[in-house]
Design an enzyme around this catalytic site. Structure first.
Site, mmCIF file in Angstrom:
data_model
loop_
_atom_site.group_PDB
_atom_site.id
_atom_site.type_symbol
_atom_site.label_atom_id
_atom_site.label_comp_id
_atom_site.label_asym_id
_atom_site.label_seq_id
_atom_site.Cartn_x
_atom_site.Cartn_y
_atom_site.Cartn_z
ATOM 1 N N SER A 154 0.859 -1.191 0.000
ATOM 2 C CA SER A 154 0.000 0.000 0.000
ATOM 3 C C SER A 154 0.889 1.233 0.000
ATOM 4 O O SER A 154 2.034 1.180 0.479
ATOM 5 C CB SER A 154 -0.894 0.021 1.246
ATOM 6 O OG SER A 154 -1.525 1.293 1.388
ATOM 7 N N TYR A 211 -1.290 -0.984 10.631
ATOM 8 C CA TYR A 211 -1.563 -1.261 9.219
ATOM 9 C C TYR A 211 -0.445 -0.704 8.341
ATOM 10 O O TYR A 211 0.084 -1.408 7.465
ATOM 11 C CB TYR A 211 -2.905 -0.666 8.802
ATOM 12 C CG TYR A 211 -3.185 -0.855 7.325
ATOM 13 C CD1 TYR A 211 -3.437 -2.130 6.821
ATOM 14 C CD2 TYR A 211 -3.175 0.214 6.448
ATOM 15 C CE1 TYR A 211 -3.675 -2.323 5.464
ATOM 16 C CE2 TYR A 211 -3.404 0.036 5.095
ATOM 17 C CZ TYR A 211 -3.661 -1.244 4.611
ATOM 18 O OH TYR A 211 -3.891 -1.427 3.259
#
Length: 265
Positions: free
Chosen positions: A143, A156
């Protein structure tokens, strides 16, 4: 049932919805047979039936919870034992927008187990066979928050930084073996990820990319030989500079003495 595809089999995790489902569709249309992995057996079977009807390829649903040791071990065994597998897409993952102080530590542990541990074990399970056969492709979905780490939940972001770093290391370890490793860094993408992460409005934001566009760009990057693909980054020279600076700085860490600024006698 048709004969096995000459392109082999692509195993895709998190493949019943979102980015994983688009990968399944695109790879089927490229001629890959598929093994689809996801927790929700009903949705998985429906996705498999749809792809068989649409593309004519062999599609095998493999229901498994990658946060469960038995489920993870089942998928690892398939990756080790099936010589027809030529591609692994590590797409399964979960995120959060909560700050560390607001987050449930058990959910953070589960996030690490899925985003880091499962991805690592599945990659390890398939890598030796790929090397022995002299071919294979590993696609790991990271990401952009692996770089822009302050943007979402810290665990995350850190898990996605791991995926990026792991990809760099894999590319070094598997160089000249015939095995390709691509790390994909999506930005905000319109999927159910945001419902689970706790911020559904992000799906309709003007900066959010369609999942179809994200996967099509990622596969175009794979075709072009990119090691790291960032579909939302238009200024490719920015990534080139980042990587060059990072690698040049790495050589400057090799000092036996602390820097003069610390005034260590």
């Amino acid at each position: 049932m048709s004969n096995s595809s000459p392109k082999g089999v692509a195993l895709i995790t998190g493949s019943s919805t979102g980015i994983g489902a688009i990968y399944a569709d695109r790879l089927a249309r490229r001629g890959y047979d598929l093994i689809l992995v996801a927790r929700n057996e009903e949705r998985l079977n429906a996705a498999a039936a749809h792809l068989r009807a649409e593309t004519g390829v062999q599609v095998t649903p493999l229901p498994a919870d990658l946060n469960d040791k038995a489920g993870l071990a089942k998928v690892e065994a398939v990756l080790r034992d099936n010589p027809n597998i030529t591609m692994l897409v590590n797409n399964a993952g979960v995120g959060s927008v909560a700050s560390l102080l607001q987050a449930d530590v058990e959910k953070m542990q589960a996030m690490i187990d899925l985003n880091v541990t499962a991805l690592t074990r599945l990659t390890h399970a398939v890598a030796a066979g790929f090397v022995a056969r002299g071919k294979g492709t590993i696609i790991n979905i990271s990401s952009v928050v692996g770089i822009a780490v302050e943007n979402l939940n810290g665990v995350y972001s850190a898990s996605k930084s791991y995926v990026l770093s792991f990809g760099h290391s894999l590319q070094k370890d598997l160089a000249d073996t015939g095995v390709r490793v691509q790390t994909v860094l999506p930005g905000a993408t319109a999927t159910e990820f945001w419902d689970v992460a706790g911020y559904a409005p992000q799906k309709t934001s003007e900066i959010t990319m369609r999942a179809d566009d994200l996967v099509d760009a990622a596969l175009a990057g794979l075709d072009a030989g990119e090691l790291v693909t960032i579909p939302g980054l238009h200024e490719t020279e920015a990534w080139t500079r980042w990587e060059q600076d990072r690698r040049e700085m790495s050589a400057k860490f090799r000092n036996a003495r602390p820097a003069p600024r610390y005034h260590i006698a």
